[in-house]
Enzyme design. Structure first.
Site, PDB file in Angstrom:
ATOM      1  CB  SER A 151      -0.944  -0.043   1.196  1.00 55.18           C
ATOM      2  OG  SER A 151      -1.967   0.907   1.085  1.00 55.18           O
ATOM      3  CG  ASP A 176      -4.236  -4.815  -2.885  1.00 48.81           C
ATOM      4  OD1 ASP A 176      -4.502  -5.188  -4.033  1.00 48.81           O
ATOM      5  OD2 ASP A 176      -5.102  -4.524  -2.043  1.00 48.81           O
ATOM      6  CG  HIS A 365      -5.465  -2.916   1.328  1.00 46.48           C
ATOM      7  ND1 HIS A 365      -4.932  -2.755   0.057  1.00 46.48           N
ATOM      8  CD2 HIS A 365      -4.864  -1.967   2.106  1.00 46.48           C
ATOM      9  CE1 HIS A 365      -4.057  -1.767   0.071  1.00 46.48           C
ATOM     10  NE2 HIS A 365      -3.998  -1.276   1.296  1.00 46.48           N
TER      11      HIS A 365
END
Length: 402
Positions: A151, A176, A365
């Site tokens: 992230s 991700d 996530h």
């Protein structure tokens, strides 16, 4: 004809919510008591160290032991709000597959890292923090560095490699985060942050919320990761400094509390780390009994970082990310929780074979926390194929490459 089909034909199909498991009684669900007792860093890492870079910056790092054979150092960068402990299970898995050392860092404003200006989370500042930390750790000769970022950490890893602050980066894995989808999500980010509870009554209570909300779907990972994200409201110290919990806190570590949340999550995903062997099919749970976090007794812990205050840096993290990633002249890998996450630039780049992509199913996530073994296999396979790491033993990756 199945019993379900016969029931449907007779018009006696029981009322359900989307994704619910038919035939599973509410009393059975309520009877399940789950253990949310936190685990400590030393179950996963060999070393914990506070590295003083200068008078204003001290970074907390976690390291696995040196490999038996020479191998790369995996520099692990966590996402916004997380800490270096988010990589705990991944580190155990990957060091069992390849010869490498994992170096996990608490970034500025996160975990047990202390800096003079913790609110400065610009991409340039975070990237130069990493470079200064590496220069402090390896003043003479640096090992080959392989970057892995999730992230926000993935965006910073790309930015760091793009700036070429050090010259011994041998590759990168981004988990991700894609420019297009990230930029689209920014509009709703503040609403998401406001939907989270502001306080927790205990560390196990925070872990329970983490699982039930779907932030992390692997309970074993949440037990080590979540304490690195919250602080004691009285002492302002990270919750990890209070571990292990006293024996009289054991009762609080088991809970059947129900939380209100805007979406339902799969029960077998929510407890995957503790109950993989059950082979139960997917189901959804509706959490209807809210935890009252407004009572003073419930306000013992709060978030380590107020992510809402970092809004002015969000665009800088992700703007131009796809082009920067594609233009890196090192081996590149992208791991996603969904194929829908690709933007146009990366879709074209993937079709041109400019990087390796892997989609991992049944993940949220936090891909590396939900499925640490699979992520370790994918990264290890990529390092082995690029001949920058050697397998500890016989290794065969069972996941197809995309």
């Amino acid at each position: 004809m199945s019993s379900l089909q016969r029931t449907m034909l007779k018009g006696r199909l029981p009322p359900t919510v989307p994704g619910s498991r038919i035939g599973r009684s509410d009393s059975f669900k309520k009877s399940r008591v789950r253990d949310f007792k936190p685990t400590q860093w030393n179950e996963f890492f060999a070393y914990k160290e506070d590295v003083v870079v200068d008078e204003k910056r001290t970074f907390r790092i976690y390291r696995t032991k040196q490999p038996e054979k020479v191998g790369p150092t995996l520099l692990l960068l966590h996402g916004g709000g997380y800490s270096g402990l988010t990589w705990a299970h991944f580190c155990v898995e990957i060091t069992n597959i390849i010869h490498c050392q994992c170096l996990s860092v608490d970034l500025r404003g996160h975990g047990d890292t202390c800096t003079g200006n913790e609110d400065d989370l610009s991409a340039d500042t975070l990237a130069h923090d990493i470079g200064d930390l590496l220069n402090k750790l390896y003043p003479d000769e640096k090992p080959p560095i392989y970057l892995v970022g999730h992230s926000m950490g993935g965006a910073i890893a790309v930015h760091f490699a793009h700036l070429m602050i050090i010259n011994n980066i041998i590759g990168i894995t981004v988990i991700d985060v894609v420019e297009g989808t990230a930029m689209e999500a920014l509009a709703s980010m503040q609403s998401f942050l406001r939907s989270r509870p502001t306080h927790f009554k205990s560390i196990p209570n925070a872990i329970e919320w983490c699982i039930r909300s779907g932030q992390i779907r692997n309970v074993d990972s949440a037990k080590v990761s979540m304490p690195g994200q919250i602080i004691n409201c009285t002492t302002n110290k990270l919750a990890t400094n209070e571990l292990p919990l006293p024996e009289n806190d054991d009762d609080d570590a088991s809970s059947t509390t129900q939380f209100t949340h805007p979406f339902s999550i799969s029960e077998d995903e929510e407890i995957s780390g503790a109950n993989e062997a059950t082979n139960e099919s997917d189901s959804s749970i509706n959490f209807t009994k809210p935890l009252n976090v407004n009572d003073d007794i419930a306000k013992k812990y709060t978030w380590r970082i107020d992510l809402s205050k970092s809004e002015k840096y969000w665009v800088g993290w992700f703007s131009g990310l796809s082009d920067k990633f594609l233009n890196l002249r090192i081996p590149k890998q992208l791991l996603l929780a969904s194929i829908d996450g690709l933007d146009k630039t990366l879709t074209v780049g993937q079709m041109q074979g400019r990087f390796q992509m892997q989609v991992l199913a049944r993940c949220g996530h936090a891909v590396h926390e939900d499925r640490p073994q699979e992520v370790a296999e994918v990264v290890s396979g990529y390092l082995i194929r690029n001949r920058v790491a050697e397998a500890v033993g016989e290794f065969r990756c069972h996941l197809p490459a995309c």
